[in-house]
Design a protein around this motif. Structure first.
Motif, mmCIF file in Angstrom:
data_model
loop_
_atom_site.group_PDB
_atom_site.id
_atom_site.type_symbol
_atom_site.label_atom_id
_atom_site.label_comp_id
_atom_site.label_asym_id
_atom_site.label_seq_id
_atom_site.Cartn_x
_atom_site.Cartn_y
_atom_site.Cartn_z
ATOM 1 N N VAL A 9 -33.140 32.343 20.555
ATOM 2 C CA VAL A 9 -32.028 33.467 20.668
ATOM 3 C C VAL A 9 -32.520 34.652 19.724
ATOM 4 O O VAL A 9 -31.844 35.885 19.746
ATOM 5 N N TYR A 35 -25.746 33.259 30.780
ATOM 6 C CA TYR A 35 -25.221 34.543 29.966
ATOM 7 C C TYR A 35 -24.365 35.381 30.844
ATOM 8 O O TYR A 35 -24.913 35.810 32.063
ATOM 9 N N TYR A 73 -24.092 39.647 23.227
ATOM 10 C CA TYR A 73 -24.186 38.263 22.476
ATOM 11 C C TYR A 73 -24.627 38.407 21.043
ATOM 12 O O TYR A 73 -25.459 39.433 20.806
ATOM 13 N N ASP A 87 -25.040 31.663 20.748
ATOM 14 C CA ASP A 87 -24.525 32.232 21.770
ATOM 15 C C ASP A 87 -23.161 32.807 22.034
ATOM 16 O O ASP A 87 -22.479 32.286 22.958
#
Ligand code: HEM
Ligand code: SF4
Lengths: 162, 556
Positions: free
Chosen positions: B134, B298, B334, B383
């Motif tokens: 991420v 997502y 995010y 996330d």
């Protein structure tokens, strides 16, 4: 003396001769030092020959003589000693040695399956330990993630092959 | 995340049964204390000052909410209601009964967890960047390679009795958050000259008594050779590493005594002979492993950004938390949220069973059911949609896990010290609490900027003191507790060992001494200069002078 050989308990057929002692008849093992000093006499002796290696001994010293050697005894002075695993594995996979490899010293139940996977096929179990119970060691963990001196395949190859 | 198949599950189940047998043989007197010690260590079970301590592997710091609930359940059922997250992303329980340990292992196995090789002279849990997958600065996700290494190293028959423990850390990001230069092997995903991604390999780093920053042993290693090369390193180490002295047995000592050039040559020679021994990875195998770490589903951001802006404007304490405890995410809309396990007064890295259950629920609600542990002993929800941040913060506040102190002085690494460890020379947790108390003004902490405080209760260095921007090392002086102060270390890309400023100071004075150091820093820093950079620029001399100028109680 009883040993485990190929996962069975049996009598040891070898005589393990100390450095100062006269050679015995039949199947004998000697230290690496003695092997290097008396190599020709030993080969002429007629019986089967074995060499005992300490953890720090170099495999290079005996590679040329492997055709004369039918037992290599690897010494494990303590349970924590780990060099013999590499010695055994290299003898099998790199140097093509197909004779017997034996572990002796502080050797008991919980090292056996690892040793076996590295190519050690006989074991002198410490005298104060139950040799029959030690036989259980071989089946305890059946999954092997990585190849060693056995026929195992790397787990990722096995999964790809389905 | 990785899911066990039949092989993995069988191995873990059989290992539990095997350990049950070992416990039985021990209790029947068929294994000596020392023999059993060797076996239990390889299953994460230590014996500490007062009791057994059980260390459970959290592979590369990744946990599902279900696994976290199992940990909570174990803390409640078999321990005293808490667990401790370690600097190697694992979790420890401090009070299990020996007879319960096989049962705990069974509970863990049911959720695809284990404690295999979390201690002992073996390849330990492989650690990774806590923001793997991420982070905006990432070239490639390191976790598939960590899992490949985990499986290869698990019960590796040749390397279960190494001279000493062996730790591997992996990162795929520009900023090293995994301290890979302080691992026995550090792996950094890099792009090679022809554009292909592979590894830069560091070797021989480590903390402990003789801290050493790792050296590059290979500039570029093709991915397919990950295991062939690492196995060659291990084989050289297993044969040549010292076994006569525990304090000189790590690979770092071997590399130092041979020199990295000669060590490299030995590894390359070994590798030449062994690289075709069946460990080369295929592209398909790597891809299959990468599939387990595919990005979650997502959602498009909607008006989350606008919402969170409003909430930030409306509530300064929420604003503070967002600023300190969340980071930008590679996907827009995010953020990465860091859960601070450094609340004032609580031992760094400890979570209660209730907190563990609570964060598991929050992970389910807000972060696709996954959590991470970090080497700085915090947790991460990786996330979180921006629009959910406020609700998450409310949830964390209720759990007392929302202290907005990430990256500050109070976000310290701290070993268990005298309270739990028989080797300790000084207590650490009470010192941490006092520092927390003294520096409770958040605005002051924020003004100080990034400051990594790392504290160990003895020179074994579990608390990484030698690579702290500000390191504290507990020493014993005629039966009382003293601390050495060490400045200028780092575990990141600029990895370096800190320098001791002078004689040790009494435990009671530690917080005051830190205050003096910080006052001087604030006086002399240049615009935007981090503490560690100031120390590097000025050297330790001015700090030394300030600390000892009027300090009657110091002694050598
Ligand atoms: C509870 C009692 C503990 C004892 C007796 C203990 C003992 C030790 C010892 C003797 C070492 C040095 C080994 C060496 O490098 O040669 C060490 C290293 C280390 N310990 Fe602990 N430890 C304890 C708890 C912990 C805890 C709770 C953590 C995590 C917070 C931890 C993290 C580490 C780390 C990361 C190292 C590695 C240093 C390196 O990379 O060389 N230890 N520990
Ligand atoms: S640094 Fe020393 S006191 Fe702290 S946990 Fe490690 S061995 Fe114990």
């Amino acid at each position: 003396m009883q040993i485990i050989r190929n996962q069975k308990v049996e009598e040891d057929a070898w005589r393990h001769v100390s450095d100062g002692d006269p050679l015995a008849e039949g199947s004998v093992t000697v230290s690496l030092k003695r092997w290097l000093e008396e190599r020709d006499t030993l080969i002429a002796h007629g019986g089967s020959l074995g060499v005992r290696l300490a953890p720090a001994d170099e495999l290079g010293e005996i590679l040329a003589d492997l055709p004369h050697i039918s037992l290599i005894v690897l010494e494990f002075p303590a349970i924590t000693e780990g060099r013999g695993y590499t010695q055994a594995r290299l003898l099998r996979t790199r140097h093509g040695y197909s004779g017997e490899i034996r572990a002796t010293g502080d050797v008991q139940h919980d090292q056996l399956s690892f040793m076996q996977r590295c190519g050690i096929d006989s074991f002198v179990i410490r005298e104060d330990r139950d040799i029959e119970e030690a036989l259980d060691a071989f089946g305890e963990v059946s999954v092997r993630y990585q190849p060693a001196a056995d026929d195992e395949t790397l787990i990722f190859h096995r999964r790809e092959q389905g | 995340m990785y899911q066990y198949d039949n092989y993995d599950q069988t191995l873990v189940n059989e290992r539990v049964a095997q350990f049950r047998g070992q416990v039985r043989r021990y209790l029947d007197g068929k294994l000596s204390d020392e023999e059993f010690r060797q076996l239990r260590l390889r299953n994460g079970l230590y014996y500490q000052l007062h009791a057994y301590m059980f260390r459970i592997a959290v592979p590369y710091g990744l946990l599902s909410s279900r696994q976290m609930r199992t940990l909570a359940h174990c803390a409640r059922t078999y321990d005293r209601g808490y667990g401790h997250f370690t600097t190697r992303q694992n979790i420890q329980f401090n009070w299990p009964e020996l007879e319960d340990v096989p049962k705990i292992m069974e509970e863990l196995a049911a959720v695809q967890m284990h404690a295999i090789q979390t201690s002992g002279n073996v390849v330990r849990n492989v650690t990774a960047d806590q923001y793997a997958g991420v982070a905006a600065d990432e070239l490639e996700d390191p976790r598939p390679y960590c899992e490949i290494l985990r499986q290869w190293s698990t019960l590796h028959p040749e390397f279960c009795w190494l001279p000493r423990k062996f730790k591997i850390g992996v990162t795929g990001a520009a900023e090293d958050r995994a301290a890979i230069r302080l691992h026995d092997i550090g792996l950094e995903l890099v792009r090679g000259e022809d554009g292909e991604v592979g590894f830069r390999v560091f070797v021989g780093g480590g903390m402990g008594r003789t801290p050493i920053v790792g050296k590059v042993v290979r500039e570029f290693l093709e991915k397919r050779h990950l295991l062939t090369y690492v196995e060659a390193v291990l084989r050289v180490y297993n044969q040549l590493g010292r076994r006569d002295d525990n304090n000189k047995a790590r690979i770092k000592i071997l590399v130092r005594s041979l020199g990295v050039k000669r060590f490299r040559k030995l590894v390359e020679e070994e590798w030449e002979l062994s690289r075709d021994d069946g460990l080369e990875l295929t592209a398909a195998e790597i891809k299959r492993m990468q599939g387990f770490f595919a990005p979650p589903d997502y959602q498009s951001p909607g008006n989350g950004a606008a919402e969170v802006e409003q909430q930030i404007a409306a509530d300064p304490s929420f604003a503070r938390w967002v600023k300190r405890n969340t980071l930008s995410h590679k996907v827009s809309g995010y953020r990465i949220a860091v859960i601070s396990a450094k609340a004032p007064g609580a031992p760094p890295g400890d979570l209660t069973d209730g907190q563990m259950d609570g964060v598991a629920d929050l992970a389910d609600q807000f972060s696709f059911g996954q959590l991470r542990s970090t080497h700085e002993q915090n947790l991460v929800l990786a996330d979180v949609a921006e629009g959910s941040l406020h609700a998450l913060w409310e949830g964390l506040k209720a759990l007392e896990l929302a202290t907005p102190n990430i990256g500050t002085l109070n976000d310290m690494i701290c070993c268990p010290g005298l309270d739990f460890c028989s080797l300790a020379k000084a207590s650490t947790i009470p010192v941490a609490a006092r520092i927390n108390e003294k520096f409770s003004d958040l605005d002051y902490l924020y003004d100080l900027g990034e400051l990594k405080l790392k504290m160990s209760g003895c020179m074994n260095g579990c608390g990484h003191h030698s690579v702290g921007h500000l390191g504290l090392l507990g020493v014993d002086k005629k039966g009382s507790e003293w601390y050495q102060v060490i400045l200028g270390g780092s575990a990141a890309n600029d990895a370096a060992l800190g320098t001791r400023i002078g004689p040790a100071i009494a435990l009671d004075d530690v917080a005051d001494v830190i205050e003096k150091i910080l006052i001087l820093y604030v006086d002399v820093r240049e615009e935007g200069e981090r503490f560690v950079d100031t120390v590097r620029r000025t050297g330790i001399a001015p700090f030394k002078e300030r600390v000892y100028a009027d300090h009657p109680k110091s002694k050598g």
